[in-house]
Design a protein around this motif. Structure first.
Motif, PDB file in Angstrom:
ATOM      1  N   GLY B   9     -22.964  27.213  19.761  1.00 37.21           N
ATOM      2  CA  GLY B   9     -23.388  27.447  18.392  1.00 37.21           C
ATOM      3  C   GLY B   9     -22.768  26.473  17.407  1.00 37.21           C
ATOM      4  O   GLY B   9     -21.648  26.022  17.586  1.00 37.21           O
ATOM      5  N   GLU B  10     -23.529  26.200  16.398  1.00 39.17           N
ATOM      6  CA  GLU B  10     -23.031  25.373  15.298  1.00 39.17           C
ATOM      7  C   GLU B  10     -22.612  23.998  15.785  1.00 39.17           C
ATOM      8  O   GLU B  10     -21.448  23.647  15.808  1.00 39.17           O
ATOM      9  CB  GLU B  10     -21.856  26.074  14.623  1.00 39.17           C
ATOM     10  CG  GLU B  10     -21.668  25.675  13.200  1.00 39.17           C
ATOM     11  CD  GLU B  10     -22.922  25.901  12.401  1.00 39.17           C
ATOM     12  OE1 GLU B  10     -22.967  25.450  11.243  1.00 39.17           O
ATOM     13  OE2 GLU B  10     -23.870  26.526  12.918  1.00 39.17           O
ATOM     14  N   LEU B  55     -23.882  14.661   5.066  1.00 40.73           N
ATOM     15  CA  LEU B  55     -23.849  15.361   3.777  1.00 40.73           C
ATOM     16  C   LEU B  55     -22.459  15.928   3.537  1.00 40.73           C
ATOM     17  O   LEU B  55     -21.845  15.708   2.477  1.00 40.73           O
ATOM     18  CB  LEU B  55     -24.873  16.498   3.797  1.00 40.73           C
ATOM     19  CG  LEU B  55     -26.010  16.498   2.798  1.00 40.73           C
ATOM     20  CD1 LEU B  55     -25.484  16.331   1.387  1.00 40.73           C
ATOM     21  CD2 LEU B  55     -26.992  15.396   3.105  1.00 40.73           C
ATOM     22  N   GLU B  56     -21.985  16.640   4.514  1.00 38.48           N
ATOM     23  CA  GLU B  56     -20.677  17.280   4.417  1.00 38.48           C
ATOM     24  C   GLU B  56     -19.577  16.244   4.171  1.00 38.48           C
ATOM     25  O   GLU B  56     -18.742  16.404   3.285  1.00 38.48           O
ATOM     26  CB  GLU B  56     -20.403  18.054   5.710  1.00 38.48           C
ATOM     27  CG  GLU B  56     -18.990  18.554   5.861  1.00 38.48           C
ATOM     28  CD  GLU B  56     -18.783  19.906   5.215  1.00 38.48           C
ATOM     29  OE1 GLU B  56     -19.785  20.627   5.067  1.00 38.48           O
ATOM     30  OE2 GLU B  56     -17.637  20.218   4.854  1.00 38.48           O
ATOM     31  N   ASN B  59     -19.403  14.901   0.725  1.00 37.75           N
ATOM     32  CA  ASN B  59     -18.741  15.766  -0.229  1.00 37.75           C
ATOM     33  C   ASN B  59     -17.243  15.856   0.012  1.00 37.75           C
ATOM     34  O   ASN B  59     -16.506  16.309  -0.856  1.00 37.75           O
ATOM     35  CB  ASN B  59     -19.373  17.157  -0.196  1.00 37.75           C
ATOM     36  CG  ASN B  59     -20.755  17.124  -0.796  1.00 37.75           C
ATOM     37  OD1 ASN B  59     -21.003  16.407  -1.754  1.00 37.75           O
ATOM     38  ND2 ASN B  59     -21.676  17.876  -0.227  1.00 37.75           N
ATOM     39  N   GLN B  67     -29.155   6.847  -2.448  1.00 38.29           N
ATOM     40  CA  GLN B  67     -30.497   7.352  -2.220  1.00 38.29           C
ATOM     41  C   GLN B  67     -31.392   6.332  -1.510  1.00 38.29           C
ATOM     42  O   GLN B  67     -31.558   5.212  -1.976  1.00 38.29           O
ATOM     43  CB  GLN B  67     -31.084   7.774  -3.565  1.00 38.29           C
ATOM     44  CG  GLN B  67     -32.283   7.022  -4.038  1.00 38.29           C
ATOM     45  CD  GLN B  67     -33.506   7.889  -3.867  1.00 38.29           C
ATOM     46  OE1 GLN B  67     -34.217   7.768  -2.865  1.00 38.29           O
ATOM     47  NE2 GLN B  67     -33.726   8.769  -4.802  1.00 38.29           N
ATOM     48  N   ASN B  68     -31.936   6.730  -0.396  1.00 39.97           N
ATOM     49  CA  ASN B  68     -32.847   5.876   0.389  1.00 39.97           C
ATOM     50  C   ASN B  68     -32.188   4.631   0.969  1.00 39.97           C
ATOM     51  O   ASN B  68     -32.876   3.768   1.508  1.00 39.97           O
ATOM     52  CB  ASN B  68     -34.048   5.441  -0.453  1.00 39.97           C
ATOM     53  CG  ASN B  68     -35.019   6.572  -0.656  1.00 39.97           C
ATOM     54  OD1 ASN B  68     -35.177   7.407   0.220  1.00 39.97           O
ATOM     55  ND2 ASN B  68     -35.638   6.609  -1.806  1.00 39.97           N
ATOM     56  N   GLN B 148      -5.005  28.980  -2.716  1.00 42.52           N
ATOM     57  CA  GLN B 148      -6.196  28.616  -1.953  1.00 42.52           C
ATOM     58  C   GLN B 148      -6.895  27.402  -2.569  1.00 42.52           C
ATOM     59  O   GLN B 148      -7.230  26.452  -1.880  1.00 42.52           O
ATOM     60  CB  GLN B 148      -7.172  29.793  -1.927  1.00 42.52           C
ATOM     61  CG  GLN B 148      -6.950  30.764  -0.814  1.00 42.52           C
ATOM     62  CD  GLN B 148      -6.972  30.100   0.548  1.00 42.52           C
ATOM     63  OE1 GLN B 148      -5.969  30.161   1.268  1.00 42.52           O
ATOM     64  NE2 GLN B 148      -8.075  29.457   0.905  1.00 42.52           N
ATOM     65  N   THR B 149      -7.110  27.485  -3.856  1.00 42.17           N
ATOM     66  CA  THR B 149      -7.846  26.416  -4.535  1.00 42.17           C
ATOM     67  C   THR B 149      -7.105  25.088  -4.417  1.00 42.17           C
ATOM     68  O   THR B 149      -7.693  24.067  -4.050  1.00 42.17           O
ATOM     69  CB  THR B 149      -8.032  26.772  -6.015  1.00 42.17           C
ATOM     70  OG1 THR B 149      -8.700  28.028  -6.103  1.00 42.17           O
ATOM     71  CG2 THR B 149      -8.839  25.715  -6.720  1.00 42.17           C
ATOM     72  N   ALA B 150      -5.810  25.125  -4.706  1.00 46.47           N
ATOM     73  CA  ALA B 150      -5.027  23.895  -4.635  1.00 46.47           C
ATOM     74  C   ALA B 150      -5.058  23.332  -3.218  1.00 46.47           C
ATOM     75  O   ALA B 150      -5.161  22.116  -3.023  1.00 46.47           O
ATOM     76  CB  ALA B 150      -3.587  24.165  -5.066  1.00 46.47           C
ATOM     77  N   VAL B 153      -8.265  21.458  -2.622  1.00 45.55           N
ATOM     78  CA  VAL B 153      -8.251  20.176  -3.328  1.00 45.55           C
ATOM     79  C   VAL B 153      -7.392  19.177  -2.579  1.00 45.55           C
ATOM     80  O   VAL B 153      -7.802  18.030  -2.346  1.00 45.55           O
ATOM     81  CB  VAL B 153      -7.727  20.379  -4.767  1.00 45.55           C
ATOM     82  CG1 VAL B 153      -7.455  19.039  -5.430  1.00 45.55           C
ATOM     83  CG2 VAL B 153      -8.723  21.189  -5.581  1.00 45.55           C
ATOM     84  N   ARG B 156      -8.845  17.823   0.727  1.00 42.49           N
ATOM     85  CA  ARG B 156      -9.863  16.809   0.487  1.00 42.49           C
ATOM     86  C   ARG B 156      -9.215  15.470   0.128  1.00 42.49           C
ATOM     87  O   ARG B 156      -9.563  14.426   0.690  1.00 42.49           O
ATOM     88  CB  ARG B 156     -10.771  17.270  -0.646  1.00 42.49           C
ATOM     89  CG  ARG B 156     -11.872  16.315  -1.003  1.00 42.49           C
ATOM     90  CD  ARG B 156     -12.564  16.771  -2.254  1.00 42.49           C
ATOM     91  NE  ARG B 156     -12.870  18.192  -2.207  1.00 42.49           N
ATOM     92  CZ  ARG B 156     -14.006  18.683  -1.729  1.00 42.49           C
ATOM     93  NH1 ARG B 156     -14.926  17.855  -1.300  1.00 42.49           N
ATOM     94  NH2 ARG B 156     -14.224  19.968  -1.720  1.00 42.49           N
ATOM     95  N   LEU B 157      -8.257  15.514  -0.769  1.00 41.46           N
ATOM     96  CA  LEU B 157      -7.629  14.271  -1.214  1.00 41.46           C
ATOM     97  C   LEU B 157      -6.868  13.602  -0.079  1.00 41.46           C
ATOM     98  O   LEU B 157      -6.886  12.376   0.059  1.00 41.46           O
ATOM     99  CB  LEU B 157      -6.689  14.555  -2.392  1.00 41.46           C
ATOM    100  CG  LEU B 157      -7.372  15.058  -3.662  1.00 41.46           C
ATOM    101  CD1 LEU B 157      -6.350  15.318  -4.742  1.00 41.46           C
ATOM    102  CD2 LEU B 157      -8.419  14.063  -4.140  1.00 41.46           C
TER     103      LEU B 157
END
Lengths: 225, 225
Positions: B9-10, B55-56, B59, B67-68, B148-150, B153, B156-157
């Motif tokens: 799966g996935e 895509l992932e 982000n 684009q294209n 959690q939020t920090a 962030v 990602r960084l």
DNA sequence: CGCACCGATATTGTCGACAATTTTGTCTCT
DNA sequence: AGAGACAAAATTGTCGACAATATCGGTGCG
């Protein structure tokens, strides 16, 4: 009618905007399920496009997805909103400090103009106008600080907490509390005082956090049972 | 053989990990084009899965898409790396401060243990072990701070600047510079001194930024012309 | 009467093919 | 020979269909 139309190329990007708007403006309420087929029909786009848009919104933090169980509108709790604001606090502090270092004479005039408009809006009781000036101020500060990375982070965080943000802006008395804080930020930046600017930005966000808690308690008295 | 296999799966999620690893470990160099069909063949997955994975990763900031015109591995310039570290500086500062407020006796022991191991690794010249302990320390601090939020962030960084980070860790003399900074962070947190913890975290990241600039100048002497 | 098992339905994940767009290579005209 | 236009190739964006998986309702058994 379908909510949003768009130009030919890149249908997905407009879909992202359309769905984001629907979430932000409340057409889709928190925890509402977002079934791909339904959205596909509603926005008259293919399921693949909807899927891509949902992916994007997930990474923006507006949508939650669970494997094989679909997507739903993310409900941001008060605690999460506070966390988000805490991160915003330090990052906006950074931007304010950088802006203070780099601001030009022309930009100083611009910022002071915004400050003047804010004063006017508050004394006129123009809540909506003040809210827009608020956003404009924060945006300009980030731009002046030339922090691409910080801007991206803040954009994402702002989108996530837009609901709380909105409720806060509508709270009576809130503008007159935040106005002096905003003016303090502007002053510090215009005087090229990085440390003071960071302090002022932090003070402001700390005040926002306190207000968030207060407003939430007021609107959720005991526990809606 | 295909680089990464996975459970049933996935498939997309494992593809994301596989491509991310390929980028991080340098199999895909910065600015290299990432053609969907090629990746599809290389990882033996459908193009739709590859597309979702790209895509992932876009982000996450590891891939750039136009684009294209397709996707390519994002090249993080020195200036961008510095910006990223500046944001990390304030957010890690926040986490350190929160950790200082919330840390328990048990966690204090754990952190001090990490500190001891770091000292040992440096005196033994174990660069790799020190680097791992470094990451472990930063991770633990974030977990203790319950941000959690920090954390999101920062994850990602960190992913975006992993290349610069790696080069820095390999720089001779770097460990002995950063060790006392790390120990200072640990001490402050263990003493429940939020302000000192934030200062120490910032000082550390400021030092990282300075080192980044230095290492870059050393390895790009004038301008490869 | 409750619980576990099983089938039907709904929804997501994956695939291959087609359409639209960009890029590349070639040919002509000046 | 160089510039511009046109055609061909390569690549991405979109679509519908099929397979895999989870959810819901019914049935039989304890």
């Amino acid at each position: 009618m379908t909510t949003g139309d768009a130009r030919r190329g890149e249908e997905t990007v407009s879909l992202v905007a359309a769905i984001r708007d629907s979430i932000v403006r409340g057409d889709f309420v928190p925890n509402q399920r977002l079934v791909e087929a339904d959205l596909s029909a509603q926005f008259s786009a293919s399921r693949a496009s909807v899927r891509a848009a949902l992916l994007e919104l997930t990474n923006e933090g507006l949508v939650e997805r669970v494997q094989n169980r679909g997507a739903r509108v993310r409900a941001v709790s008060l605690d999460e909103a506070v966390e988000i604001c805490e991160v915003r606090m330090v990052v906006e502090g950074l931007c304010a400090a950088k802006a203070a270092e780099r601001i030009t004479a022309k930009e100083i005039k611009e910022l002071k103009e915004i400050g003047k408009s804010m004063r006017k809006a508050v004394s006129n009781g123009d809540v909506l106008g003040y809210s827009q000036l608020n956003q404009q101020l924060h945006r300009r500060v980030r731009e002046i600080g030339e922090q691409q990375t910080a801007t991206q982070v803040l954009d994402r965080l702002r989108a996530q907490s837009v609901r709380h943000q909105f409720r806060l802006a509508m709270h009576p008395g809130r503008p007159s509390t935040s106005l002096p804080e905003h003016l303090a930020i502007i002053d510090a930046i215009c005087q090229h005082d990085a440390e003071a600017a960071e302090r002022a930005a932090r003070t402001h966000l700390r005040s926002v956090i306190a207000a968030l808690r207060e407003v939430d308690q007021a609107s959720t008295p005991v526990l809606a049972r």
